[in-house]
Design a protein around this motif. Structure first.
Motif, PDB file in Angstrom:
ATOM      1  N   GLN A 299      41.019  39.677  45.930  1.00 13.92           N
ATOM      2  CA  GLN A 299      41.496  38.483  46.618  1.00 13.92           C
ATOM      3  C   GLN A 299      40.995  37.215  45.939  1.00 13.92           C
ATOM      4  OE1 GLN A 299      43.647  37.866  49.905  1.00 13.92           O
ATOM      5  NE2 GLN A 299      43.740  36.574  48.089  1.00 13.92           N
ATOM      6  N   PHE A 300      39.776  37.242  45.442  1.00 14.60           N
ATOM      7  CA  PHE A 300      39.257  36.088  44.707  1.00 14.60           C
ATOM      8  C   PHE A 300      40.138  35.813  43.498  1.00 14.60           C
ATOM      9  CE2 PHE A 300      36.715  33.849  41.602  1.00 14.60           C
ATOM     10  CZ  PHE A 300      35.973  32.954  42.345  1.00 14.60           C
ATOM     11  N   GLY A 301      40.502  36.869  42.765  1.00 15.33           N
ATOM     12  CA  GLY A 301      41.343  36.706  41.583  1.00 15.33           C
ATOM     13  C   GLY A 301      42.722  36.171  41.918  1.00 15.33           C
ATOM     14  N   GLN A 302      43.270  36.575  43.066  1.00 15.11           N
ATOM     15  CA  GLN A 302      44.574  36.080  43.481  1.00 15.11           C
ATOM     16  C   GLN A 302      44.542  34.595  43.807  1.00 15.11           C
ATOM     17  OE1 GLN A 302      47.422  38.138  43.402  1.00 15.11           O
ATOM     18  NE2 GLN A 302      45.843  39.286  42.328  1.00 15.11           N
ATOM     19  N   LEU A 303      43.419  34.127  44.319  1.00 16.50           N
ATOM     20  CA  LEU A 303      43.292  32.717  44.698  1.00 16.50           C
ATOM     21  C   LEU A 303      42.919  31.836  43.513  1.00 16.50           C
ATOM     22  CD1 LEU A 303      41.335  33.218  48.049  1.00 16.50           C
ATOM     23  CD2 LEU A 303      43.714  32.486  47.830  1.00 16.50           C
ATOM     24  N   ASP A 304      42.143  32.362  42.598  1.00 14.40           N
ATOM     25  CA  ASP A 304      41.648  31.579  41.457  1.00 14.40           C
ATOM     26  C   ASP A 304      42.747  31.435  40.405  1.00 14.40           C
ATOM     27  OD1 ASP A 304      40.015  30.231  39.671  1.00 14.40           O
ATOM     28  OD2 ASP A 304      39.136  32.080  38.862  1.00 14.40           O
ATOM     29  N   GLN A 305      43.649  30.485  40.617  1.00  9.30           N
ATOM     30  CA  GLN A 305      44.824  30.361  39.759  1.00  9.30           C
ATOM     31  C   GLN A 305      45.026  28.966  39.173  1.00  9.30           C
ATOM     32  OE1 GLN A 305      46.895  32.906  38.903  1.00  9.30           O
ATOM     33  NE2 GLN A 305      45.650  34.358  40.074  1.00  9.30           N
ATOM     34  N   HIS A 306      44.493  27.946  39.780  1.00  9.44           N
ATOM     35  CA  HIS A 306      44.838  26.562  39.362  1.00  9.44           C
ATOM     36  C   HIS A 306      43.589  25.682  39.221  1.00  9.44           C
ATOM     37  CE1 HIS A 306      49.067  27.484  40.120  1.00  9.44           C
ATOM     38  NE2 HIS A 306      48.709  27.965  41.283  1.00  9.44           N
ATOM     39  N   PRO A 307      42.821  25.806  38.152  1.00  5.11           N
ATOM     40  CA  PRO A 307      42.974  26.726  37.026  1.00  5.11           C
ATOM     41  C   PRO A 307      42.190  28.015  37.258  1.00  5.11           C
ATOM     42  CG  PRO A 307      41.241  25.184  36.541  1.00  5.11           C
ATOM     43  CD  PRO A 307      41.763  24.813  37.915  1.00  5.11           C
ATOM     44  N   VAL A 308      42.344  28.963  36.332  1.00  2.00           N
ATOM     45  CA  VAL A 308      41.554  30.194  36.386  1.00  2.00           C
ATOM     46  C   VAL A 308      40.201  29.877  35.759  1.00  2.00           C
ATOM     47  CG1 VAL A 308      41.394  32.604  35.655  1.00  2.00           C
ATOM     48  CG2 VAL A 308      43.637  31.593  36.170  1.00  2.00           C
ATOM     49  N   ASP A 309      39.211  29.590  36.603  1.00  5.05           N
ATOM     50  CA  ASP A 309      37.921  29.129  36.092  1.00  5.05           C
ATOM     51  C   ASP A 309      36.721  29.772  36.774  1.00  5.05           C
ATOM     52  OD1 ASP A 309      38.144  27.993  38.559  1.00  5.05           O
ATOM     53  OD2 ASP A 309      37.935  25.915  37.901  1.00  5.05           O
ATOM     54  N   GLY A 310      36.959  30.756  37.629  1.00  6.79           N
ATOM     55  CA  GLY A 310      35.841  31.414  38.298  1.00  6.79           C
ATOM     56  C   GLY A 310      35.337  30.675  39.518  1.00  6.79           C
TER      57      GLY A 310
END
Length: 299
Positions: free
Chosen positions: A230-241
């Protein structure tokens, strides 16, 4: 998590299509809506809906005739051309927004005002750009404004129990429906398959908090990947952790009216109070052990 909550979460994409704009602190609430099948994760299914601007691909001659076709404006603004045919973004007239058809299209803002839709809200916010009131004005949650009771400490402790179980069940649902392999990657499918085929898996349904807590203790390993996913799905704009307020919005927005501890939960996740939630902070919120936090699991 309760079926009604899952359904509202599945509605989250449509309103957000018209509502995500500039990135803001996670402490101020934001919102939206969509309508994939029940049980689907709105972030997974409607991932393209959360871009700040929509790319429009047209023939070169059409773009030359109308530069606005290839000019991006954030929500609340529309493109117009000046006397030299140069595109520029101006605040949208609220009267040009489509009328709301369903009640879930209404949104409540942080000024406790109900707007007909996110389009109307962002048009209003744009008109206040540069003012103190405009800076403080944000979307809060889906639907007309209503009273949301305070979250007590005991209730706050219950929230991650239901949330973890829901994340696991969403992944299992995607696995069952992913016949064309376009909802999960090959690596994700392999990880979810282990959960799906585990005979000890707690089946989706209404469960007591005691049972959810017991299952997490006994079957802890089943929850590690869903939390990371779920963290990966949310971390999109930008993908920065890191998760910003805007990135969290698709998940938390539909939850707020149903789970009154949502805002307090995500505020508490930001342990260092820097306005962003790191993977380690996110995992800690769901009681994932430090040694089990793995950045490779969010890809």
């Amino acid at each position: 998590m309760r079926v009604c909550i899952v359904f509202l979460l599945c509605l989250a994409g449509q309103v957000f299509t018209a509502s995500i704009t500039e990135e803001e602190p996670i402490i101020d609430d934001v919102v939206e809506e969509a309508q994939p099948e029940v049980g689907a994760n709105p972030v997974q299914v409607e991932i393209g809906d959360f871009d700040e601007a929509i790319d429009v691909v047209e023939e070169e001659e059409d773009i030359a005739e109308n530069p606005c076709l290839n000019h991006h404006c954030k929500k609340g603004k529309v493109c117009e051309v000046d006397e030299e045919n140069t595109p520029m973004c101006v605040c949208q007239d609220p009267t040009t927004c489509p009328a709301a058809i369903e009640e879930f299209e209404h949104v409540c803002a942080t000024d406790n005002t109900t707007y007909d839709s996110s389009c109307h809200f962002f048009a209003q916010k744009c008109s206040l750009e540069g003012t103190k009131k405009g800076h403080k004005l944000h979307l809060d949650y889906i639907g007309p404004c209503k009273f949301i009771e305070a979250c007590m400490d005991a209730e706050l402790n219950e929230f991650p129990l239901r949330m973890r179980d829901w994340l696991k069940n969403v992944l299992v649902s995607l696995y069952e429906r992913d016949e064309e392999n376009n909802l999960l990657t090959e690596k994700q499918m392999l990880r979810v398959r282990k959960i799906y085929e585990n005979e000890k898996r707690l089946q989706a349904g209404e469960h007591s908090l005691d049972l959810l807590a017991h299952d997490f203790e006994k079957n802890y390993n089943m929850y590690i990947f869903p939390v990371h996913w779920q963290f990966g799905q949310l971390d999109q704009h930008p993908v920065d952790g890191f998760l910003s307020h805007t990135e969290l919005a698709p998940l938390r927005a539909p939850l707020i009216p149903m789970e009154h501890c949502t805002t307090r939960f995500f505020e508490q996740c930001d342990a260092d109070n820097d306005k962003y939630i790191a993977l380690e902070e996110w995992a800690n919120c769901f009681s994932i052990k430090d040694q089990d936090v793995n950045k490779d699991l969010v890809i």
